[in-house]
Enzyme design. Structure first.
Site, PDB file in Angstrom:
ATOM      1  N   GLU A  41      36.615  77.815  33.677  1.00  0.00           N
ATOM      2  CA  GLU A  41      35.853  77.590  32.458  1.00  0.00           C
ATOM      3  C   GLU A  41      36.113  76.153  31.986  1.00  0.00           C
ATOM      4  OE1 GLU A  41      33.999  79.955  30.713  1.00  0.00           O
ATOM      5  OE2 GLU A  41      34.420  81.567  32.106  1.00  0.00           O
ATOM      6  N   LYS A  71      37.520  90.628  27.177  1.00  0.00           N
ATOM      7  CA  LYS A  71      36.795  91.724  27.849  1.00  0.00           C
ATOM      8  C   LYS A  71      37.504  93.054  27.614  1.00  0.00           C
ATOM      9  CE  LYS A  71      35.219  88.465  31.391  1.00  0.00           C
ATOM     10  NZ  LYS A  71      35.561  87.843  32.674  1.00  0.00           N
ATOM     11  N   ILE A 118      29.373  94.282  37.221  1.00  0.00           N
ATOM     12  CA  ILE A 118      29.818  95.682  37.242  1.00  0.00           C
ATOM     13  C   ILE A 118      29.309  96.383  35.978  1.00  0.00           C
ATOM     14  CG2 ILE A 118      31.810  97.229  37.236  1.00  0.00           C
ATOM     15  CD1 ILE A 118      33.438  95.042  38.580  1.00  0.00           C
ATOM     16  N   VAL A 122      31.268  91.727  30.213  1.00  0.00           N
ATOM     17  CA  VAL A 122      32.490  92.315  30.782  1.00  0.00           C
ATOM     18  C   VAL A 122      32.315  92.546  32.281  1.00  0.00           C
ATOM     19  CG1 VAL A 122      34.135  94.218  30.656  1.00  0.00           C
ATOM     20  CG2 VAL A 122      32.924  93.495  28.593  1.00  0.00           C
ATOM     21  N   GLY A 164      31.110  90.810  34.731  1.00  0.00           N
ATOM     22  CA  GLY A 164      29.891  90.330  35.386  1.00  0.00           C
ATOM     23  C   GLY A 164      28.922  91.425  35.774  1.00  0.00           C
ATOM     24  N   GLU A 167      26.421  94.174  28.408  1.00  0.00           N
ATOM     25  CA  GLU A 167      26.956  94.495  29.750  1.00  0.00           C
ATOM     26  C   GLU A 167      27.463  93.264  30.483  1.00  0.00           C
ATOM     27  OE1 GLU A 167      28.500  96.639  31.927  1.00  0.00           O
ATOM     28  OE2 GLU A 167      26.851  97.998  31.440  1.00  0.00           O
TER      29      GLU A 167
HETATM   30  N1  HSE Z   1      35.612  82.837  34.087  1.00  0.00           N
HETATM   31  C1  HSE Z   1      35.399  84.231  34.257  1.00  0.00           C
HETATM   32  C2  HSE Z   1      36.047  84.685  35.533  1.00  0.00           C
HETATM   33  C3  HSE Z   1      33.946  84.627  34.290  1.00  0.00           C
HETATM   34  O1  HSE Z   1      36.596  83.877  36.264  1.00  0.00           O
HETATM   35  O2  HSE Z   1      36.037  85.873  35.794  1.00  0.00           O
HETATM   36  C4  HSE Z   1      33.352  84.647  32.925  1.00  0.00           C
HETATM   37  O3  HSE Z   1      34.023  85.524  32.094  1.00  0.00           O
END
Ligand code: HSE
Length: 427
Positions: free
Chosen positions: A191, A206, A137, A133, A135, A130
């Site tokens: 990142e 995702k 949600i 994808v 965060g 979970e």
């Molecule tokens: N770097 C991602 C974002 C979070 O900015 O949504 C981790 O997947």
């Protein structure tokens, strides 16, 4: 007291620390909800620096593979990241040792999810993701559980908060991409490899995972059409707004007669739509099922609390004895995804800069007409020099027809520079 579910947590970054904090602060609540205590046996990370939380009660392993194999670990919680290397080695070791796995690692699953899911099922274990994808949600749960009775028609979403932050800030500040990219970097939003964010790769990972669940297909990240936000100009953000749109890095997955369409590309969406109103680092996923219709899920796509919340949802399921197949159905039953050769027809936003002289607009209109592209709306801007930007919103057209028109523009002798074409998604 019933038997505790014992975790081994690999990775003590933002998310790992968030998970430890929830387990430490909500012990009674978790026990009640899971029907048994949830404890941490051991942890692993690259360094033993002080992280501001008490880790004294947990065994320490330098090597995540050793952690994954420990006899006192029931669930291996993989929060290291990286598609290969230690994360994959430790995940494989955990499965081989008979552990369930909870991971936030979208890259690993996007590239190796089919094989890992099969191994886990062969071993009678589960991989839950979970947190990988969007965060906090619970979109994986929504698809695999709440909407399991639906044929899913379409998955759409903004799944990278950093890109949404950059696009939103460009709009509100009027500053160009490079300035806002630097701002996002200073805020620590990017990142370690920023192209994962701004190149659309992270969001593409995702989307490929959601596609697999939604359409019962093998994960096919290589088939995701990817385009990042690096070339979005402040002019287009401003002009799109004038025409009633916002620019979003938008994921779209749908099964069509031409195969599975998976796109993570900049698109225009109506400014008044839920996606158009999604500002800053927030994520939104829109799911469309044949029975349920459309549902909209919105929330934090990253960060300590939200991502740890998603990890804990999976951990609690495992504590309850719930083991859903990784992608919602047995791995062996997932079908190869035939990739759609061309995307479905759509309206497009076109920005063309013309020499400001008689007949220029007529020439562009003729090229569009000869390519079978119909104009819905058009606006020409005032100009300070000898050129005039023209914005065109087309009726639905195919990418082929649009490409034909764009190459035709080059032959008119009146188009200055490269035209910009961005797909419009009416969601
Ligand atoms: N770097 C991602 C974002 C979070 O900015 O949504 C981790 O997947």
């Amino acid at each position: 007291m019933s038997t505790p579910l014992r975790l081994g947590i690999a990775g003590l970054g933002t998310v790992g620390i968030g998970v430890v904090k929830i387990i430490q602060s909500h012990a009674d609540l978790l026990t009640l909800r899971a029907g048994r205590p949830i404890t941490i046996s051991a942890v692993s990370a690259r360094s033993r620096r002080d992280r501001g939380i008490d880790l004294d009660g947990y065994a320490w392993e330098d090597d995540p593979v050793a952690l994954a194999k420990r006899d006192d670990v029931d669930v291996f919680v993989e929060l290291m990241g990286g598609s290969d290397g230690p994360a994959k080695a430790a995940t494989e070791a955990a499965i081989a040792a008979g552990k369930d796995v909870v991971t936030a690692n979208k890259a690993m699953l996007a590239l190796h999810g089919n094989e890992l899911a099969q191994s886990a099922e062969d071993a009678g274990r589960a991989i839950r993701f979970e947190a990988a994808v969007a965060g906090g949600i619970p979109v994986v749960k929504a698809l695999t559980e709440g909407l399991a009775g639906n044929e899913i028609k379409r998955v759409i979403g903004v799944m990278n908060g950093t890109c949404n932050y950059i696009l939103t800030r460009m709009e509100t500040s009027g500053l160009p991409y490079d300035d806002i990219f630097a701002e996002a970097n200073d805020l620590g939003y990017l990142e370690a490899d920023p192209t994962l964010d701004v190149g659309g790769i992270d969001a593409g990972h995702k989307l490929s995972l959601l596609s697999s669940i939604a359409f019962g297909t093998r994960v096919a990240f290589d088939d995701v059409e990817l385009q990042g936000i690096e070339r979005i100009s402040i002019d287009d953000i401003r002009h799109a707004a004038d025409m009633g749109f916002k620019i979003k890095l938008l994921g779209v997955a749908q099964m069509t007669g031409r195969g599975l369409e998976q796109r993570m590309t900049p698109c225009l969406v109506p400014a008044t739509s839920p996606l158009g109103q999604l500002d800053g680092g927030t994520n939104m996923v829109v799911l469309e099922g044949d029975s349920v219709g459309q549902i909209v899920l919105r929330g934090a796509g990253a960060g300590e609390g939200p991502t740890a919340s998603a990890v804990m949802g999976d951990v609690i399921d495992l504590a309850r004895g719930i083991r859903i197949s990784t992608f919602g159905q047995p791995a062996a039953s997932l079908q190869p995804a035939p990739a759609a050769k061309a995307t479905a027809a759509a309206p497009y936003y076109l920005r063309v800069v013309l020499q400001d002289k008689p007949g220029a607009l007529a020439k562009v209109a003729t090229v569009l007409s000869n390519s079978g592209v119909s104009i819905d709306r058009m606006r020409q801007y005032g100009h300070a020099d000898t050129t005039a930007p023209v914005l065109i919103v087309t009726h639905k057209t195919t990418q082929d027809a649009l490409d034909h028109a764009i190459s035709g523009f080059a032959e008119t002798g009146v188009v200055v520079g490269e035209p910009v074409a961005i797909r419009i998604e009416n969601v």
